[in-house]
Design a protein around this motif. Sequence first.
Motif, PDB file in Angstrom:
ATOM      1  N   SER A 139      36.125  34.274 -70.204  1.00  0.00           N
ATOM      2  CA  SER A 139      34.971  33.736 -70.260  1.00  0.00           C
ATOM      3  C   SER A 139      33.829  34.856 -69.968  1.00  0.00           C
ATOM      4  O   SER A 139      34.287  35.595 -69.073  1.00  0.00           O
ATOM      5  N   PRO A 183      28.991  29.471 -69.185  1.00  0.00           N
ATOM      6  CA  PRO A 183      29.021  28.561 -68.079  1.00  0.00           C
ATOM      7  C   PRO A 183      28.990  29.308 -66.841  1.00  0.00           C
ATOM      8  O   PRO A 183      28.976  30.575 -66.874  1.00  0.00           O
ATOM      9  N   ASN A 184      28.695  28.838 -65.693  1.00  0.00           N
ATOM     10  CA  ASN A 184      28.699  29.634 -64.463  1.00  0.00           C
ATOM     11  C   ASN A 184      30.214  29.288 -63.822  1.00  0.00           C
ATOM     12  O   ASN A 184      30.937  28.823 -64.361  1.00  0.00           O
ATOM     13  N   LYS A 232      31.211  28.181 -61.194  1.00  0.00           N
ATOM     14  CA  LYS A 232      31.862  26.675 -60.883  1.00  0.00           C
ATOM     15  C   LYS A 232      32.742  26.041 -61.934  1.00  0.00           C
ATOM     16  O   LYS A 232      33.571  25.339 -61.711  1.00  0.00           O
ATOM     17  N   GLU A 233      32.039  26.279 -63.232  1.00  0.00           N
ATOM     18  CA  GLU A 233      32.485  25.761 -64.313  1.00  0.00           C
ATOM     19  C   GLU A 233      33.778  26.158 -64.970  1.00  0.00           C
ATOM     20  O   GLU A 233      34.556  25.377 -65.435  1.00  0.00           O
ATOM     21  N   VAL A 234      34.138  27.462 -64.531  1.00  0.00           N
ATOM     22  CA  VAL A 234      35.259  28.066 -65.075  1.00  0.00           C
ATOM     23  C   VAL A 234      36.301  28.311 -63.926  1.00  0.00           C
ATOM     24  O   VAL A 234      37.744  28.746 -64.260  1.00  0.00           O
TER      25      VAL A 234
END
Length: 192
Positions: free
Chosen positions: A41, A68-69, A71-73
């Motif tokens: 990512s 995505p940031n 926190k999202e991954v």
Amino acid sequence: MKRFVSLDTETTGLDIKNDRIIEISCNEIIDFRITGKKFHSYIKTNKKIKKEAYKIHKINKKFLINKPNFKEVNKKILKIINKSKVIIHNVRFDYKILKEEFKRIGKKIKFKTLDTLRMARKKFPKKKNSLTSLCKRFKIKKNNIHSALQDSINLAKVFILMSAKQKKIIIKKKKKKKIKVSYKKKKNIILF
């Protein structure tokens, strides 16, 4: 069954406390074979990408806008590295910056690591042991693009080749000076 995960990151710079991860890639290795299971990512950040870092990976903030940031991954990262020894080339950087990213979102992480830079320095003392140098030494094709995705794949290949044991040759002498030679393989090496 031995499970490892090769991991590489690209960052906004080299300051572990203040810079951020903008790309991460992990590849699963089971019994010294790359399985094809991976996670990759790009990661959006508000941190400025330093010129020196940009020259290496060519990733800019505009490219990261819709990514995505962290926190999202984070759960996907934890899922692939779970219960594995994580292979990193220069643990002192990638592992620490990854721990800082998790710390920022309120999570403490700890996992076992294996440093291929340290392995290479023991195996090839007084030689260049960057990932690029190791790829050349092991004749692993490496394109000119510096990315976490490509580097984590090459890292997995380098790790497998550095971990491989040489064939052990056993010579048995029989009567009348006949010699029987047998080979015993320690590990199968499959890179793809």
